[in-house]
Design an enzyme around this catalytic site. Structure first.
Site, short mmCIF file in Angstrom:
data_model
loop_
_atom_site.label_atom_id
_atom_site.label_comp_id
_atom_site.label_asym_id
_atom_site.label_seq_id
_atom_site.Cartn_x
_atom_site.Cartn_y
_atom_site.Cartn_z
N LYS A 55 0.96 3.43 19.91
CA LYS A 55 1.04 4.34 21.07
C LYS A 55 2.50 4.62 21.38
CE LYS A 55 0.85 2.57 25.41
NZ LYS A 55 1.95 2.98 26.29
N ASN A 56 3.33 3.56 21.30
CA ASN A 56 4.73 3.69 21.75
C ASN A 56 5.65 4.22 20.66
OD1 ASN A 56 3.80 2.83 24.16
ND2 ASN A 56 4.45 0.71 23.92
N CYS A 152 2.15 2.75 33.73
CA CYS A 152 1.51 1.59 34.36
C CYS A 152 2.34 1.07 35.54
CB CYS A 152 1.35 0.47 33.33
SG CYS A 152 0.08 0.85 32.12
N ARG A 157 9.90 1.16 37.42
CA ARG A 157 10.02 2.10 36.29
C ARG A 157 11.08 3.18 36.55
NH1 ARG A 157 5.38 1.32 33.10
NH2 ARG A 157 6.67 1.81 31.31
N ASP A 342 4.73 -6.91 26.42
CA ASP A 342 3.36 -6.37 26.31
C ASP A 342 2.40 -7.38 25.72
OD1 ASP A 342 4.86 -3.35 25.08
OD2 ASP A 342 4.51 -4.01 27.11
N ARG A 450 -5.98 4.71 27.66
CA ARG A 450 -4.65 5.29 27.49
C ARG A 450 -3.97 4.71 26.25
NH1 ARG A 450 -0.58 4.20 31.67
NH2 ARG A 450 0.71 5.09 30.05
C1 EPZ Z 1 8.51 0.93 26.77
O1 EPZ Z 1 8.59 1.21 28.15
C2 EPZ Z 1 7.02 0.79 26.47
N1 EPZ Z 1 6.36 2.04 26.84
C3 EPZ Z 1 6.44 -0.36 27.28
O2 EPZ Z 1 5.07 -0.51 26.90
C4 EPZ Z 1 7.18 -1.64 26.91
O3 EPZ Z 1 6.67 -2.69 27.69
C5 EPZ Z 1 8.68 -1.44 27.19
O4 EPZ Z 1 9.16 -0.31 26.45
C6 EPZ Z 1 9.50 -2.66 26.80
O5 EPZ Z 1 9.31 -2.94 25.43
C7 EPZ Z 1 6.47 3.12 26.04
O6 EPZ Z 1 7.13 3.08 25.01
C8 EPZ Z 1 5.73 4.35 26.48
P1 EPZ Z 1 12.24 0.04 29.12
P2 EPZ Z 1 9.99 1.73 28.79
O7 EPZ Z 1 12.97 1.30 29.40
O8 EPZ Z 1 10.73 2.51 27.77
C9 EPZ Z 1 14.36 -0.98 33.24
C10 EPZ Z 1 2.76 -0.49 27.21
O9 EPZ Z 1 1.95 -1.21 27.78
N2 EPZ Z 1 14.86 0.40 33.24
O10 EPZ Z 1 12.63 -0.78 27.93
O11 EPZ Z 1 9.70 2.37 30.08
C11 EPZ Z 1 12.85 -1.02 33.47
O12 EPZ Z 1 12.57 -0.94 34.84
C12 EPZ Z 1 4.09 -0.19 27.88
O13 EPZ Z 1 2.59 0.05 26.08
C13 EPZ Z 1 15.77 0.77 34.24
O14 EPZ Z 1 16.13 -0.01 35.10
O15 EPZ Z 1 10.70 0.32 29.02
C14 EPZ Z 1 12.48 -2.36 32.89
O16 EPZ Z 1 12.79 -3.39 33.82
C15 EPZ Z 1 4.26 -0.95 29.18
N3 EPZ Z 1 16.24 2.06 34.24
C16 EPZ Z 1 13.43 -2.49 31.70
O17 EPZ Z 1 14.49 -1.57 31.93
C17 EPZ Z 1 15.85 2.97 33.29
O18 EPZ Z 1 16.34 4.12 33.33
C18 EPZ Z 1 12.77 -2.18 30.38
O19 EPZ Z 1 12.28 -0.87 30.45
C19 EPZ Z 1 14.95 2.57 32.28
C20 EPZ Z 1 14.47 1.28 32.27
#
Ligand code: EPZ
Length: 470
Positions: A55-56, A152, A157, A342, A450
């Site tokens: 998915k990702n 989610c 986020r 995850d 989803r």
């Molecule tokens: C991706 O989310 C995945 N989703 C998530 O999977 C996964 O858990 C996550 O990466 C971590 O591996 C998709 O790819 C669609 P991040 P993403 O940006 O990109 C903070 C699932 O169940 N952050 O690595 O949104 C954020 O709040 C989902 O498949 C900021 O602060 O994750 C978090 O604490 C859930 N500012 C951390 O970074 C930003 O601008 C990691 O988020 C962006 C992120």
């Protein structure tokens, strides 16, 4: 009172085919509502399921197609609602999407045009992917309009890393009540960007923008998850020049033109971890076709420590409960190659059956244990500490919203009425209900569709005991 009951159902207007099919099947089986199922627990899950494209990755690969001047072909696209959201958005921008047999999708980007906010919003749904359209749209149209994001409810986020990076490329970001409007009056130029945290999404944002920017981009503290590497492979096929240096540095040399790609999506690691946990929790035996060892090594190490058995075969991995007591473990979620955030939700259900006290320290999201409430109502003993665990030197600097779950087992799980809070937590509820004594009603199943393709069919094929209507 189950706090999950207040979680608004995922009522995004665009009903994807996957969700409708799963809901119709669910409804046909149990007749309660199209979005809920009733399960008799206590039956082991055994058999074979095929894991599809991640998915990702697939959703990001679809956005990457927008950068190609010629058509792209993506194979192993999972039939899930997140993919349908991206399809809807691509079509709003004039991309011709055709779906072939066995998850082979083509994207013809010969005519990309601006879209109205209302159209974009109508398709954005409960997804975070729209934010990744910024770079490709700025390159193709000179502007981008992104509605407020979904995704989610596992934390705030934010998208500050994304917007800061886009500004460094020269984009002008205008926040409105509808979302954000972006323009690039002087075009997009290569930049030196250092991420405060190795964010997967922000890394993808930089990659999708830098490949067509003028000059070189250096991205420091980048995410290097396998899905990121697969996206880099896709971009390289399109004509991009990208190198992954040591110490999480990625260098991108902008090019003037990118062509379409042909690519088979990386398998879904999160789905593999989910089914492996399901085999352990239900004392079953599941062969996950398409799973590969290299990208799962950290998970496999923990799985073995808990007492799970696995056998790596050429075309997949077999996971089973070998008998005996499951053992408690201490896990800390981390960026790759650490234990993925995850993976902790489904594995925690197995830890409720381990003999002793386990600790899961969640360091990526600030609210990723919401699903534990429903597990406790089923008889589990999970205590969530908001302050996380005391800091000690780690790969990524400690952040002040970490949490820790203390799981004491073994506890006998009994059936309950459950409202699914989020994608991965929802799968945990499913496998808890499958292993619990008695009947459970699980509602808001649409959220699970989803991210898990044809979840009802797969559960049924593995022997899940659904309660049928009438
Ligand atoms: C991706 O989310 C995945 N989703 C998530 O999977 C996964 O858990 C996550 O990466 C971590 O591996 C998709 O790819 C669609 P991040 P993403 O940006 O990109 C903070 C699932 O169940 N952050 O690595 O949104 C954020 O709040 C989902 O498949 C900021 O602060 O994750 C978090 O604490 C859930 N500012 C951390 O970074 C930003 O601008 C990691 O988020 C962006 C992120």
């Amino acid at each position: 009172m189950n706090p999950l009951v207040n979680v608004a159902p995922d009522t995004s207007p665009q009903h994807d085919s996957a969700r409708q099919k799963d809901s119709q099947k669910a409804g046909a089986r149990v007749g309660l509502t199209a979005d809920s199922i009733t399960i008799n627990g206590g039956k082991p899950l055994t058999g074979t399921i095929a894991v599809r494209g991640a998915k990702n990755l697939a959703t990001k690969a679809m956005v990457a197609a927008l950068l190609g001047e010629t058509p792209s072909l993506l194979k192993d696209v999972p039939d899930i609602s997140d993919v349908q959201v991206v399809r809807g958005l691509l079509e709003v921008y004039g991309v011709k999407v055709t779906t072939g047999a066995r998850g082979e999708w083509t994207f013809d980007t010969g005519k990309v045009e601006s879209a109205h906010f209302a159209e974009i919003d109508a398709h954005a749904g409960a997804s975070r992917i729209p934010i990744l359209f910024c770079g490709p749209l700025l390159h193709r149209l000179g502007e981008a309009r992104i509605p407020d994001l979904g995704g989610c409810r596992i934390g705030d986020r934010p998208i500050d890393f994304h917007l800061d990076a886009l500004r460094k490329f020269g984009a002008v970001v205008d926040k409105t009540y509808e979302g954000i409007n972006l323009t690039a009056p002087n075009g997009l130029k290569g930049a030196l960007i250092e991420l405060p945290y190795p964010s997967v999404g922000a890394t993808e944002q930089v990659l999708l923008t830098a490949v067509r920017a003028q000059g070189i981009t250096e991205l420091k503290n980048a995410a290097i998850e396998p899905e990121i590497m697969d996206l880099i492979a896709i971009l390289q096929k399109m004509g991009a020049i990208i190198s992954v240096e040591p110490n999480r540095v990625i260098l991108i040399e902008g090019v003037d033109r990118l062509e379409g790609y042909t690519h088979r999506a990386l398998f879904d690691r999160n789905e593999v971890a989910s089914w492996a946990s399901a085999a352990l929790v239900t004392k079953g035996d599941i062969f996950v076709q398409g799973a590969r060892q290299t990208e799962m090594m950290t998970f496999l190490n923990v799985y073995r420590k808990v007492g799970g058995a696995f056998d790596i075969q050429e075309d997949g991995i077999r996971f089973w409960h070998p008998g005996g007591d499951l053992k408690p473990v201490t896990i800390e979620t981390d960026v790759h190659p650490g234990f993925m955030t995850d993976w902790q939700q489904p594995l925690i259900v197995a830890l409720t059956q381990a003999h002793g006290v386990s600790v899961v320290h969640e360091t990526v999201y600030e609210n990723r244990f919401g699903f534990s409430e429903a597990l406790n109502e089923m008889g589990a003993d999970i205590v969530v500490h908001k302050e996380g665990l005391p800091g000690y030197p780690r790969r990524v600097a400690r952040r002040d919203f970490e949490q820790a779950a203390i799981i004491t087992g073994p506890t006998k799980l009994h059936g309950a009425n459950i409202y699914v809070p989020d994608l991965r937590g929802g799968f945990s509820h499913l496998i808890a209900a499958l292993s619990a004594e008695g009947q459970s009603v699980i509602s808001n199943m649409g959220i699970i569709s989803r991210g898990y393709e044809h979840i009802i069919d797969k559960l049924e094929a593995l022997g899940a005991d659904f309660v049928y209507e009438g």
